[in-house]
Scaffold this motif. Sequence first.
Motif, PDB file in Angstrom:
ATOM      1  N   GLU A   1      -3.352 -33.621  27.238  1.00 17.64           N
ATOM      2  CA  GLU A   1      -2.195 -32.789  26.895  1.00 17.64           C
ATOM      3  C   GLU A   1      -2.626 -31.355  26.576  1.00 17.64           C
ATOM      4  O   GLU A   1      -1.961 -30.392  26.966  1.00 17.64           O
ATOM      5  N   VAL A   2      -3.748 -31.233  25.857  1.00 12.54           N
ATOM      6  CA  VAL A   2      -4.258 -29.900  25.533  1.00 12.54           C
ATOM      7  C   VAL A   2      -4.621 -29.153  26.810  1.00 12.54           C
ATOM      8  O   VAL A   2      -4.234 -27.984  27.002  1.00 12.54           O
ATOM      9  N   TYR A   3      -5.329 -29.830  27.690  1.00 11.59           N
ATOM     10  CA  TYR A   3      -5.731 -29.183  28.946  1.00 11.59           C
ATOM     11  C   TYR A   3      -4.515 -28.789  29.772  1.00 11.59           C
ATOM     12  O   TYR A   3      -4.442 -27.678  30.317  1.00 11.59           O
ATOM     13  N   THR A   4      -3.534 -29.688  29.883  1.00 14.77           N
ATOM     14  CA  THR A   4      -2.333 -29.412  30.668  1.00 14.77           C
ATOM     15  C   THR A   4      -1.603 -28.191  30.127  1.00 14.77           C
ATOM     16  O   THR A   4      -1.103 -27.354  30.898  1.00 14.77           O
ATOM     17  N   ALA A   5      -1.565 -28.072  28.794  1.00 17.14           N
ATOM     18  CA  ALA A   5      -0.870 -26.941  28.183  1.00 17.14           C
ATOM     19  C   ALA A   5      -1.623 -25.629  28.365  1.00 17.14           C
ATOM     20  O   ALA A   5      -1.011 -24.551  28.447  1.00 17.14           O
ATOM     21  N   LEU A   6      -2.955 -25.727  28.471  1.00 16.42           N
ATOM     22  CA  LEU A   6      -3.771 -24.503  28.503  1.00 16.42           C
ATOM     23  C   LEU A   6      -4.275 -24.122  29.892  1.00 16.42           C
ATOM     24  O   LEU A   6      -4.730 -22.995  30.088  1.00 16.42           O
ATOM     25  N   ALA A   7      -4.235 -25.040  30.831  1.00 20.50           N
ATOM     26  CA  ALA A   7      -4.803 -24.767  32.150  1.00 20.50           C
ATOM     27  C   ALA A   7      -4.159 -23.533  32.769  1.00 20.50           C
ATOM     28  O   ALA A   7      -2.931 -23.384  32.740  1.00 20.50           O
ATOM     29  N   PRO A   8      -4.967 -22.631  33.299  1.00 22.70           N
ATOM     30  CA  PRO A   8      -4.422 -21.388  33.862  1.00 22.70           C
ATOM     31  C   PRO A   8      -3.617 -21.649  35.131  1.00 22.70           C
ATOM     32  O   PRO A   8      -3.953 -22.512  35.938  1.00 22.70           O
ATOM     33  N   ARG A   9      -2.554 -20.921  35.272  1.00 23.95           N
ATOM     34  CA  ARG A   9      -1.753 -20.996  36.490  1.00 23.95           C
ATOM     35  C   ARG A   9      -2.375 -20.104  37.551  1.00 23.95           C
ATOM     36  O   ARG A   9      -3.037 -19.109  37.233  1.00 23.95           O
ATOM     37  N   PRO A  10      -2.167 -20.430  38.826  1.00 24.28           N
ATOM     38  CA  PRO A  10      -2.789 -19.636  39.905  1.00 24.28           C
ATOM     39  C   PRO A  10      -2.447 -18.150  39.842  1.00 24.28           C
ATOM     40  O   PRO A  10      -3.270 -17.304  40.180  1.00 24.28           O
TER      41      PRO A  10
ATOM     42  N   LYS B   1      -4.075 -17.704  25.209  1.00 23.54           N
ATOM     43  CA  LYS B   1      -3.641 -19.087  25.010  1.00 23.54           C
ATOM     44  C   LYS B   1      -4.638 -19.927  24.225  1.00 23.54           C
ATOM     45  O   LYS B   1      -4.240 -20.717  23.366  1.00 23.54           O
ATOM     46  N   ILE B   2      -5.920 -19.767  24.488  1.00 19.75           N
ATOM     47  CA  ILE B   2      -6.897 -20.594  23.773  1.00 19.75           C
ATOM     48  C   ILE B   2      -6.958 -20.206  22.304  1.00 19.75           C
ATOM     49  O   ILE B   2      -6.983 -21.076  21.422  1.00 19.75           O
ATOM     50  N   LEU B   3      -6.963 -18.908  21.994  1.00 15.14           N
ATOM     51  CA  LEU B   3      -6.937 -18.483  20.594  1.00 15.14           C
ATOM     52  C   LEU B   3      -5.653 -18.951  19.910  1.00 15.14           C
ATOM     53  O   LEU B   3      -5.673 -19.422  18.768  1.00 15.14           O
ATOM     54  N   SER B   4      -4.537 -18.824  20.623  1.00 17.66           N
ATOM     55  CA  SER B   4      -3.261 -19.251  20.068  1.00 17.66           C
ATOM     56  C   SER B   4      -3.253 -20.757  19.816  1.00 17.66           C
ATOM     57  O   SER B   4      -2.775 -21.226  18.777  1.00 17.66           O
ATOM     58  N   ASN B   5      -3.809 -21.513  20.754  1.00 15.05           N
ATOM     59  CA  ASN B   5      -3.857 -22.959  20.596  1.00 15.05           C
ATOM     60  C   ASN B   5      -4.729 -23.353  19.416  1.00 15.05           C
ATOM     61  O   ASN B   5      -4.381 -24.239  18.627  1.00 15.05           O
ATOM     62  N   CYS B   6      -5.867 -22.687  19.285  1.00 15.94           N
ATOM     63  CA  CYS B   6      -6.765 -22.973  18.161  1.00 15.94           C
ATOM     64  C   CYS B   6      -6.080 -22.646  16.843  1.00 15.94           C
ATOM     65  O   CYS B   6      -6.147 -23.424  15.888  1.00 15.94           O
TER      66      CYS B   6
END
Length: 614
Positions: free
Chosen positions: A79-88, A99-104
């Motif tokens: 779920e974490v990866y799906t939420a953070l994975a970059p879009r093309p 996104k990664i800082l925000s997620n952390c």
Amino acid sequence: MSTEDCVHEMGLLSDEKAKQLFMAVVRKETQKESLPRDWEICSNLRKLWEMCGGLLLTIVTMAGQVACNPDKSDEEWIEVYTALAPRPSTSRTEYQLTKILSNCYNDMPVEIKTCALYFSIFPRGQKISRKRLTRRWISEGLAIEHQGLSAEEVAETYLNHLMRRKLLRATEHSSNGKVKSYQVHGVVLEYLVYKASEENFVTIVGGWVMPPPTSKIRRISIQCSGLRCGKELEAMNLSHVRDLTMFGSLEQLPSSSFKFGVVQILDLEGCKDFKRCHTKEIYRMLLLKYLSLRGTDIKKLTKRIGDLRYLETLDIRETDVLELPKAICKLERVVNIFGGNKRTRKALKLPEELGKMGNMKALRALSGIDIGGEETTADFHHLTDLRKLTIYNINYNMIFQHSVVFSSSIEYLGGFSLRALVIHDDSAEFLKSLGGLSSPPMFLNALELSGKLIELPKWIAAMDALTKLTLSLTALRADNLELLSKICSLFSLTLSLNAAKQDEETAAIIEDNKACSDGVIPFPVGGFENLKLLRFIAPYVPQLSFPDGAVPTLERLELRFSNFEGLVGIRGLKNLQQVYIKVQDEASETTELIVKEMATAAREDRQGPRIIFD
């Protein structure tokens, strides 16, 4: 400020190096030498470090999040990866830095998120004192007693969590191994400032471009000075400010804009242009809990300091305030009083009423004080919560009639909460009397005895809780080292001497100590079971000898001197990792030759400890 402002271009790591870094951080922060093999090959974890795009900051941040969530299932990491994975269509750099800082940040408990935002109060690149930070958190109620932990211990757990998250890093350690100061990575700080603005946590004037506050200003950090700054402040409604921090000059502070009654935190550390009018304004802040005037130009505290009945911390170190008025005894809630100047040994005189009235029983730290002057106190029996007592000056001739009372205070408090004791006694007359204590303070964690001390109290060898010990270089003798080697818990040992204190008598003592062991100071074989740090800070350091089996756990050796006679047996220190050498002032030719020889030997011996020359 927007999240796009947090985008920076940085060098990228290869996938293999990204994996190594990611797993090394997880391994370190989970305190496991090796991780289960399924962690190493877990495809979901691999996705986490791969999506970081090789950017060091995002890799360690993501690894910190994994380390702080050891019980998360595979499905949760998906779920974490799906939420953070970059879009093309999304910039990978933009993704990595937002996104990664925000997620952390969002993954942390609410109370720790609030404490993280507190770092936005300090300017970019500033080293932030651990104690300054935790005392402010406690005064603001951000760290409170919880499940048997004191407020101080709770604050430490918050800092440790943020360290594990890799949102801040240690920049300086004290000699007991604890972190002394922190620094926040510039990109992380930008994000925290953005969040602090978004949540109206703090308003920053200068240093950052922030939108005008849309609601009441509760906290303000003034990081600029000058006319423009003054006009910006004049335009704000500051009547609800409860936390005020300033950096730079007080000249442009518009006092007319403040309703001083609601301010609880006032931190002016290091500010210039402090005037008498500012003192008067401070006395009207009747709800103050934390007051730091450290390093300002304040000259005196008047009896009106007694009006600040809620005050918990008073910091007037490195100022010209050298005496506390009698009214200080009215502050029954005060927990910390810091005064004097550690470098110059200017000391703070306490009113004799402090001992007579028996007030201020909440005191836990009393630092930088003078003992033995006229109309001062030597009686601290009633301060049973006192954990730290620091004496910068003892006038033994004047205190003689009170020396029994002071010695008794040390004995008595040692049986309660006292854990750190520092005594600077130039004559060493009082220090000599410590050997006769009937009930020594055996539960101290830290002890410093400074003066022309030659013979150590015999009870020092039985101090099983002592981790940090600082002594005058005059105590550097073979018999004393034999005694100290029996302190099983000792982590750091410092032998120091202020250049201004090295007179003919001191020099003669050092020479006599050398003569007792044939011109060399030998460390004993065995003992010092947990000593990691050994420091010598003095104008002159005699030759030191380390026979095989001496200080077996030593990891760092620090030498700061002007004249030095050399080291013998350094290669026998099997666990030594680092030797730090700083030559102060003008060194003699012999010293320069010894230092050059050490530098040559260090270059040739790749297997030996790392030697740093400053």
